[in-house]
Enzyme design. Structure first.
Site, PDB file in Angstrom:
ATOM      1  N   ASP A  45       0.837  -1.199   0.000  1.00 10.48           N
ATOM      2  CA  ASP A  45       0.000   0.000   0.000  1.00 10.48           C
ATOM      3  C   ASP A  45       0.874   1.252   0.000  1.00 10.48           C
ATOM      4  O   ASP A  45       0.367   2.371  -0.060  1.00 10.48           O
ATOM      5  CB  ASP A  45      -0.991   0.006   1.160  1.00 10.48           C
ATOM      6  CG  ASP A  45      -0.336  -0.142   2.523  1.00 10.48           C
ATOM      7  OD1 ASP A  45       0.902  -0.161   2.600  1.00 10.48           O
ATOM      8  OD2 ASP A  45      -1.078  -0.242   3.522  1.00 10.48           O
ATOM      9  N   GLU A 116      -0.662  -5.402   9.015  1.00 11.83           N
ATOM     10  CA  GLU A 116       0.100  -4.710  10.050  1.00 11.83           C
ATOM     11  C   GLU A 116      -0.482  -4.975  11.427  1.00 11.83           C
ATOM     12  O   GLU A 116      -1.706  -5.087  11.596  1.00 11.83           O
ATOM     13  CB  GLU A 116       0.104  -3.202   9.775  1.00 11.83           C
ATOM     14  CG  GLU A 116       0.775  -2.845   8.453  1.00 11.83           C
ATOM     15  CD  GLU A 116       0.823  -1.346   8.192  1.00 11.83           C
ATOM     16  OE1 GLU A 116       1.291  -0.952   7.111  1.00 11.83           O
ATOM     17  OE2 GLU A 116       0.390  -0.563   9.066  1.00 11.83           O
ATOM     18  N   GLU A 182      10.013  -2.836  10.497  1.00  9.36           N
ATOM     19  CA  GLU A 182      10.279  -1.527   9.902  1.00  9.36           C
ATOM     20  C   GLU A 182      10.650  -0.492  10.946  1.00  9.36           C
ATOM     21  O   GLU A 182       9.954  -0.331  11.961  1.00  9.36           O
ATOM     22  CB  GLU A 182       9.043  -1.039   9.119  1.00  9.36           C
ATOM     23  CG  GLU A 182       9.263   0.317   8.457  1.00  9.36           C
ATOM     24  CD  GLU A 182       8.188   0.684   7.454  1.00  9.36           C
ATOM     25  OE1 GLU A 182       8.244   1.814   6.917  1.00  9.36           O
ATOM     26  OE2 GLU A 182       7.304  -0.148   7.186  1.00  9.36           O
TER      27      GLU A 182
END
Length: 264
Positions: A45, A116, A182
């Site tokens: 995304d 996520e 991340e």
């Protein structure tokens, strides 16, 4: 040759072989990256702020991801193609997550999905895995939570490190086949990688993850203000601007098209 599968990632983890993952949003670039030997293509995304003109990933819709993912699958032959579940397509219930993921597999042809979050999405992960859908997790600076984080900031410092470790173990227990880490401290990423039996894929998480991922526009030097964790291997933005500029001048001067580029 057959496409790479989640079993290949597991084997690379076991043997200690580092591997690469790169984003892709269209068939042309997917073909180039596939030819270059990239084993995993992520239809992220991140298309929102790198392809569709949005400020961040939040506005990206499931229909948009399906269209982009279909193009990447069609443009590649060897790569394992994973698609993001965009914001709003999985959080509300396991049923919503299942319906969204089924659409990505059936309509786009991807081999798995990425979502996520940690403990809070483990119920969704279990439901997807139990339905035969491979799931990749994503922890740390999760872009869909950018508003909650107050911007794109390093996560997992001090007391927050234990929470990310707990989330990683929960995702593994729920059946995730890999986890993206991340923007977390390299030391924390190393600890998580050594603790888990499934592969970790780092982006701004240091050298000790099992794999590494970058957004392709950062890799190619197209991003005007790239993040610190990226490395540009070309200055493609300047090269493309110069090439287009030369073509514009040729058009304006009347030297394009020439006889060679014309037909009788």
């Amino acid at each position: 040759m057959a496409r790479y599968t989640v079993l290949d990632l597991a084997a690379w983890k076991k043997s200690g072989k580092p591997f690469a993952m790169l984003t892709a949003y269209d068939s042309t670039m997917a073909s180039v990256f596939d030819q270059a030997g990239v084993p995993i293509l992520l239809v992220g995304d991140s298309a929102g702020n790198n392809f569709l003109g949005h400020e961040n990933t939040i506005p990206v819709t499931l229909d948009e991801l399906i269209s982009l993912s279909r193009a990447v699958v069609k443009g590649s032959e060897r790569a394992l193609v994973i698609a993001d579940l965009p914001f709003g397509s999985y959080e509300a219930s396991t049923q919503l997550a299942l319906e969204s993921s089924i659409r990505l597999l059936k309509e786009a042809g991807v081999a798995g999905v990425k979502l996520e979050g940690g403990v809070r999405v483990c119920e969704q992960v279990r439901a997807l895995v139990n339905s035969g859908i491979p799931v990749m997790g994503h922890l740390g600076m999760t872009p869909q939570s950018v508003n909650a984080f107050g911007g794109f900031k390093v996560q997992g410092r001090d007391s927050k490190a234990d929470e990310i470790i707990k989330d990683a173990l929960a995702l593994q227990e729920a059946g995730a086949f890999a986890i993206v880490l991340e923007l977390i401290p390299a030391k924390l990423a190393k600890e998580i990688t050594e603790t888990l039996s499934i592969p970790t894929i780092g982006i701004g998480a240091g050298i000790n993850c099992d794999g590494q991922v970058l957004v392709w526009t950062d890799l190619m030097g197209l991003t005007p203000k790239p993040p610190r964790f990226s490395r540009a291997y070309l200055n493609l933005r300047q090269e493309m601007a110069e090439a287009v500029g030369r073509w514009v001048l040729d058009v304006e001067s009347g030297s394009f098209p020439s006889a060679k580029e014309s037909f009788d």
